[in-house]
Design a protein around this motif. Structure first.
Motif, PDB file in Angstrom:
ATOM      1  N   GLU B 641       0.827  -1.213   0.000  1.00 19.42           N
ATOM      2  CA  GLU B 641       0.000   0.000   0.000  1.00 19.42           C
ATOM      3  C   GLU B 641       0.860   1.262   0.000  1.00 19.42           C
ATOM      4  OE1 GLU B 641      -3.890  -1.785   2.412  1.00 19.42           O
ATOM      5  OE2 GLU B 641      -2.317  -0.736   3.496  1.00 19.42           O
ATOM      6  N   ALA B 645       1.229   4.027  -3.049  1.00 18.12           N
ATOM      7  CA  ALA B 645       0.943   5.458  -2.874  1.00 18.12           C
ATOM      8  C   ALA B 645       2.134   6.293  -3.348  1.00 18.12           C
ATOM      9  CB  ALA B 645       0.638   5.762  -1.415  1.00 18.12           C
ATOM     10  N   ILE B 648       2.232   6.219  -7.104  1.00 19.84           N
ATOM     11  CA  ILE B 648       1.186   7.089  -7.647  1.00 19.84           C
ATOM     12  C   ILE B 648       1.623   8.549  -7.542  1.00 19.84           C
ATOM     13  CG2 ILE B 648      -1.164   7.950  -7.253  1.00 19.84           C
ATOM     14  CD1 ILE B 648      -1.993   5.088  -6.533  1.00 19.84           C
ATOM     15  N   PRO B 675       1.126  12.483  -2.203  1.00 17.41           N
ATOM     16  CA  PRO B 675      -0.285  12.110  -2.066  1.00 17.41           C
ATOM     17  C   PRO B 675      -0.719  12.097  -0.598  1.00 17.41           C
ATOM     18  CG  PRO B 675       0.913  10.490  -3.376  1.00 17.41           C
ATOM     19  CD  PRO B 675       1.928  11.415  -2.811  1.00 17.41           C
ATOM     20  N   VAL B 680      -4.796   9.264  -2.763  1.00 17.90           N
ATOM     21  CA  VAL B 680      -4.480   7.881  -3.132  1.00 17.90           C
ATOM     22  C   VAL B 680      -5.777   7.205  -3.568  1.00 17.90           C
ATOM     23  CG1 VAL B 680      -2.443   7.659  -1.698  1.00 17.90           C
ATOM     24  CG2 VAL B 680      -4.670   7.124  -0.728  1.00 17.90           C
ATOM     25  N   GLY B 712       2.349   1.885  -9.364  1.00 20.59           N
ATOM     26  CA  GLY B 712       1.925   3.281  -9.539  1.00 20.59           C
ATOM     27  C   GLY B 712       2.007   3.750 -10.981  1.00 20.59           C
ATOM     28  N   THR B 715      -1.110   4.144 -13.003  1.00 22.62           N
ATOM     29  CA  THR B 715      -1.959   5.330 -12.877  1.00 22.62           C
ATOM     30  C   THR B 715      -1.753   6.274 -14.064  1.00 22.62           C
ATOM     31  OG1 THR B 715      -1.770   5.134 -10.493  1.00 22.62           O
ATOM     32  CG2 THR B 715      -2.629   7.203 -11.323  1.00 22.62           C
TER      33      THR B 715
END
Lengths: 298, 750
Positions: B641, B645, B648, B675, B680, B712, B715
């Motif tokens: 996780e 993030a 991203i 972020p 996120v 990421g 994205t």
């Protein structure tokens, strides 16, 4: 909380400890004026830690949100959270919550004051943009207690220059309470949606009479040296019917009134495009039946 | 098991460098750094600054008794600038004063005169002028030239990926204290205690044994404290050497942002060739790495870029070249992924470009080119236990990609102002230091006579929970409760000659060493216990703080065995050394088997773009990830996780901006955005891929620190997909981060 181990034992001592603190007498009326210091301490923390300061954050004469028949008056030391927690303001601006959640962070909203935001004079000050579009009036007080009033539009003069003389302080900001024929919207775009400074922010207040714009007050930030009140665009809109043609024409005028620069928050061409988009966004948000996205962009 | 630090962190009781109770005579340091990016130093006037009451001494290169040099791979970086400055923020002097605020006052009074020289901030410009850190490197397989002539489709393009600020919560810092006989103890916020020790010794002109480096834990590092924690530690040690008083230096955020290097920006060009049925036959890529003003770790990072230039695809003909370009920026450095993400962004861009030109969905090309068992990675390693297709297919199935795609299509048909986009991102990330000699670790385990245990390793705890994993290995192997085991600080006196905590490999390397040490101890204790119970050693195991005989509980306690071992004078301490087997790499041929294994996985990213405002939300990221057999799923999912993030952020909003004069413009947290919880993904689903795990990983639990960052990248392409759905004229560009500015401009480009 302490029994269950959520917070340490010393929490129970905190009120007593605070009371016992011998607050240094750095507070003096001749010192640098500090409301709650959310901005000035970012810029001048080292300097201010050794200077006299004039703390005005708790002064009751600068606090309070009052409503007369038609006018709302807000003390200059009012915080953004205090605006948010005011039921009457919530009624006047049903979307106040979503607007103000775009402003800084919870912690800063709890501390940052309107007056502070105005005199910080950032070209993208969210509260400046918000209150400019409300066509607000500032009440300014000098050391002798004499007051004067000026239109907020005239307050900001040039980059970080504003109409406040030695010894003067913003006392309050007031505006005409929008009636049912008055529409208000706030828009802000930044790199990050929350907890960020705007690339461009904008607000508009439009009063409709007999299906025409009776008056429009449109403000735009991030596109000039000051938070900008767009006089020509507003003048153009007055008396017009709200339709695609009008706002497309108005947008052309808007572009003639702004002079964005390229900086860390975006290139000037981006800010121009954003100014256009957000201007349109106001009308799409406020008059969804008349102004539709697809009609503007097809 | 929860992260063993969670309780202390929550209550604010965990200790970091700045929490150490300082000695009463501690002095405080502050760096005076260059206010220009490139130039000759004409003069520096310290007289006013030295006159400030409370200023003890201002250290410059003249005060160095050893060598004014902190460069690691290449000796090209002075601790203090001497005659020239090469980047804005380059340390010139170190002010030591009675307080930090006094030092700040003094700093403002230093006058410097610099004769400015031309400033280069981009890799392209450096390449044109021929400024490099070292010679370029190339990997190749097959024959791209020949292959391109046989390809049905050939496309070329260019990409840019920006740098990234580490933004560790705890800024850089060090506290050095004088010990007896000229020895110095340094508590540093570093990922590489041995590097600090070695560099301090070199600059101070003493041997390494005079310097002890201790690391309690770091408040985040992400690679930013692998090399770049060193300078501050050296400065404090230098001051201690001469002043014989403790010296502390904790950088404030602005100084840290300005003076430290970041993830390397890359400017790259590619050429990709495909067959008619979308098989990638040939791929050529040239990477221009913006290395900054000194080598730091740039050559190693460049190397990993080459290793990941084909991501999780098998391509028979590849030619990749990387130039480490010397510019006037702070030396760029390690950052989670270590050049891998920059490599993967280019191949994904090439595939996107090809898909766009051919007019097919990008996923079709991705899917048919995934690497399979016994394929050869283009640097020579044969792919085994490959999970690329398995994770790809599992992701499609588990999350019902068909339905998601249909939803996006319907949504886009029904909405004009809002458009959705979707992308798939597979990853294959190699685990090991690419520099083979660095793949080793040691653990020192003491069983105390009351049965409690102390574990020292070379691993640095920096929030990734490596200490929790070490504790798990220890207590499981010893068969005792976790409360009996303590993880000690990372200390060069207890565990020497360590590699930095980096490359995602730390839990593997140090965990294997802990395992080895615990196994040796257990063997000895089995012998003791077998005699106590009159059974054979092979019948004994240790479990639940007891001795089990043939899997039956006995009455014999762990503590009793330890007591008996003491009486029998059995060694209750063990130091074990682990060096990764199998791996090798021949740099003369650029071929070999550099990685113990690869980590695989696939992410689906879906986004919604507001085509009026040019802003976007990430609706969901759905991942099937190859954890091997995770030894701690809570911690490992947390790593996925967090890395996601961060990935991203790199791809969307984190935008490093330098002025043409080399000044960092995104120099504060008001102008550099990472972020937050709102930006996120609204939904993150992570499903562990079912696998056998890999024996090269600790307890078959694969490394997890870096690989998920590259999810990421998905994205970027999901946003691109949404933009293309709105604007048929949009020509895909590969210029990250995809900020709201670029989105809005792309939405309305004609």
């Amino acid at each position: 909380m302490i029994d269950k181990g959520f917070v340490p034992d010393y929490f129970i001592e905190i009120p007593k400890k605070l009371n016992d603190l011998k607050i240094q007498k750095l507070n003096s009326s001749s010192g640098t004026i500090v409301a709650n210091g959310t901005d000035i301490y970012v810029q001048f923390a080292d300097q201010l830690s050794e200077e006299n300061i004039n703390l005005i954050g708790e002064e009751s004469s600068l606090k309070g949100i009052t409503f007369s028949d038609k006018i709302c008056t807000i003390g200059a030391s009012t915080t953004v959270t205090e605006l948010l927690e005011n039921d009457k303001l919530q009624n006047i601006f049903p979307k106040l919550n979503s607007f103000l959640k775009l402003v800084s962070s919870q912690q800063i909203r709890n501390m940052g004051t309107l007056g502070g935001n105005f005199v910080n004079a950032s070209p993208i000050g969210d509260m400046s943009i918000f209150f400019l579009a409300l066509n607000s009036t500032l009440r300014i007080k000098n050391k002798n207690g004499t007051t004067r009033e000026i239109s907020f539009q005239k307050f900001h003069q040039d980059y970080k220059k504003f109409d406040l003389k030695e010894g003067e302080l913003i006392n309050s900001v007031s505006f005409l309470i929008p009636d049912k024929n008055t529409y208000f919207n706030f828009e802000k775009v930044s790199k990050r949606s929350y907890l960020d400074i705007a690339s461009v922010n904008t607000a508009i207040r439009i009063n409709i009479k007999n299906n025409r714009i009776n008056n429009a007050y449109f403000s735009l930030g991030g596109i000039a040296a000051i938070p900008k009140f767009l006089t020509k665009t507003n003048d153009f809109l007055n008396g017009k019917i709200i339709d695609i043609k009008t706002i497309k024409q108005a947008e052309k005028i808007l572009q003639s009134e702004i002079s964005p620069i390229s900086d860390v928050r975006g290139t000037s061409s981006y800010k121009r495009l954003l100014a256009k988009q957000l201007f349109f966004a106001h009308f799409i948000e406020l008059f969804p039946k008349k102004i539709k996205f697809q009609n503007l962009f097809s | 098991m929860k992260n063993i630090d969670s309780y202390g962190h929550l209550r604010g009781e965990s200790l970091f460098v700045d929490d150490i109770i300082t000695r009463h005579d501690t002095l405080f340091g502050l760096v005076f750094d260059s206010p220009k990016a490139h130039g000759k130093i004409i003069s520096v006037d310290y007289t006013k600054a030295e006159g400030v009451k409370g200023v003890i001494k201002i250290f410059t290169h003249k005060d160095i008794l050893g060598e004014n040099q902190i460069g690691g791979i290449i000796q090209d970086e002075p601790l203090f600038a001497e005659k020239e400055v090469h980047f804005w923020g380059q340390p010139i002097a170190f002010i030591v004063a009675e307080s930090e605020s006094i030092a700040k006052k003094a700093r403002a009074l230093i006058n410097i005169e610099i004769d400015e020289l031309p400033v280069i901030t981009t890799a392209k410009e450096a390449k044109e002028k021929g400024y490099f850190i070292n010679a370029p490197r190339s990997f190749k397989s097959g024959n791209t030239k020949k292959s391109f002539t046989e390809c049905y489709y050939v496309y070329e393009g260019e990409t840019f990926s920006n740098g990234q600020e580490h933004l560790y919560l705890e800024t850089q810092g060090s506290y050095a204290i004088p010990m007896e006989n000229g020895n110095i103890k340094i508590t540093s916020s570093t990922q590489g205690p041995t590097l600090v020790q070695k560099t301090v010794a070199n600059v101070l002109g003493v041997n390494m044994h005079k310097i002890e480096v201790d690391v309690i834990r770091l408040g985040g590092a992400f690679g930013g404290k692998e090399d770049q924690a060193t300078a501050w530690a050296v400065m404090t040690a230098l001051a201690v050497q001469q002043l014989k008083k403790p010296v502390k230096y904790i950088l404030n955020r602005h100084d840290d942002l300005r003076m430290t290097g970041k993830r390397h920006p890359y400017e790259s060009t590619f050429k990709i060739g495909l067959t008619e049925d979308l098989k990638i036959q040939a791929f050529e890529v040239v990477f221009l790495q913006n290395s900054g003003a000194a080598a730091d770790l740039s050559p190693a990072i460049a190397e990993r870029t080459l290793f990941h230039a084909t991501n999780s695809y098998f391509i028979p003909n590849v030619m990749s070249t990387v130039y480490s370009c010397k510019t006037n920026l702070p030396p760029n450095t390690a950052f989670r992924g270590f050049g891998g993400p920059q490599g993967m962004f280019v191949i994904e861009s090439a595939i996107a470009k090809a898909a766009n030109e051919i007019g097919v969905n990008k996923q079709l090309i991705q899917e048919v080119n995934l690497i399979v068992e016994n394929d050869e990675f283009y640097y020579g390693q044969i792919a085994t236990q490959v999970e690329a297709q398995k994770s790809w297919l599992a992701t499609k199935e588990e999350f019902n990609l068909k339905r998601l795609e249909k939803e996006v299509k319907t949504f886009n048909k029904e909405n004009l102002q809002f458009k959705k986009g979707i992308s798939l991102m597979p990853i294959a990330f190699g685990i090991s230091f690419t520099n083979t000699p660095m793949n080793h670790a040691r653990a020192l385990i003491h069983i105390y006579q009351d049965g409690s245990v102390g574990v020292s390793t070379g691993a640095v705890e920096m929030g990734q929970s490596v200490n929790t994993k070490m504790l798990q290995v220890a207590y499981n192997t010893l068969g005792i409760s976790p409360s009996k085991v303590k993880l000690e600080t990372t200390n060069t006196t207890r565990v020497a000659n360590t590699s930095p905590t980096a490359a995602s490999a730390t839990a593997d390397l140090n965990g294997k060493a802990v395992l080895k040490a615990c196994n040796s101890l257990i063997e000895r204790l089995k012998l003791v216990a077998s005699k106590m119970l009159s059974v054979t050693e092979s019948e004994i195991i240790f479990k639940e703080d007891l001795v089990f005989v043939n899997n039956n509980k006995s009455d014999l306690l762990w503590e009793e065995v330890v007591t008996q071992a003491m009486l029998e004078r059995v060694a209750l301490s063990e130091n074990a050394h682990y060096a990764t087997p199998v791996i090798h790499f021949d740099k003369t041929k650029e071929k070999g088997h550099p990685f113990s294994y690869h980590v695989y996985g696939t992410a689906i990213t879906s986004v919604t773009v507001d085509c009026l405002r040019g802003i976007y939300e990430i609706d969901a990221v759905k991942i099937v990830h190859d954890f091997g057999k995770s030894m701690n799923l809570g911690i490992d999912v947390g790593q996925v996780e967090g890395a996601l993030a961060q990935g991203i952020g790199w791809m969307t909003m984190e935008e490093i901006v330098y002025g043409k004069n080399g000044q960092l413009l995104s120099n504060s947290l008001s102008s550099y955005k990472v972020p937050d919880v709102f930006s996120v993904a609204k939904e993150v689903d992570i499903i562990p891929l079912e696998t056998q795990g890999n024996d090269m990983a600790i307890l078959k639990s694969k490394a997890v620190g870096e690989p998920p960052l590259m999810y990421g990248i998905g994205t970027y392409f999901a946003i691109q997909d949404a933009v293309a759905a709105f604007n048929p004229n949009y020509k895909p560009k590969f210029h990250s981060p995809f900020t709201p500015e670029k989105v809005l401009i792309s939405l309305y480009e004609k």
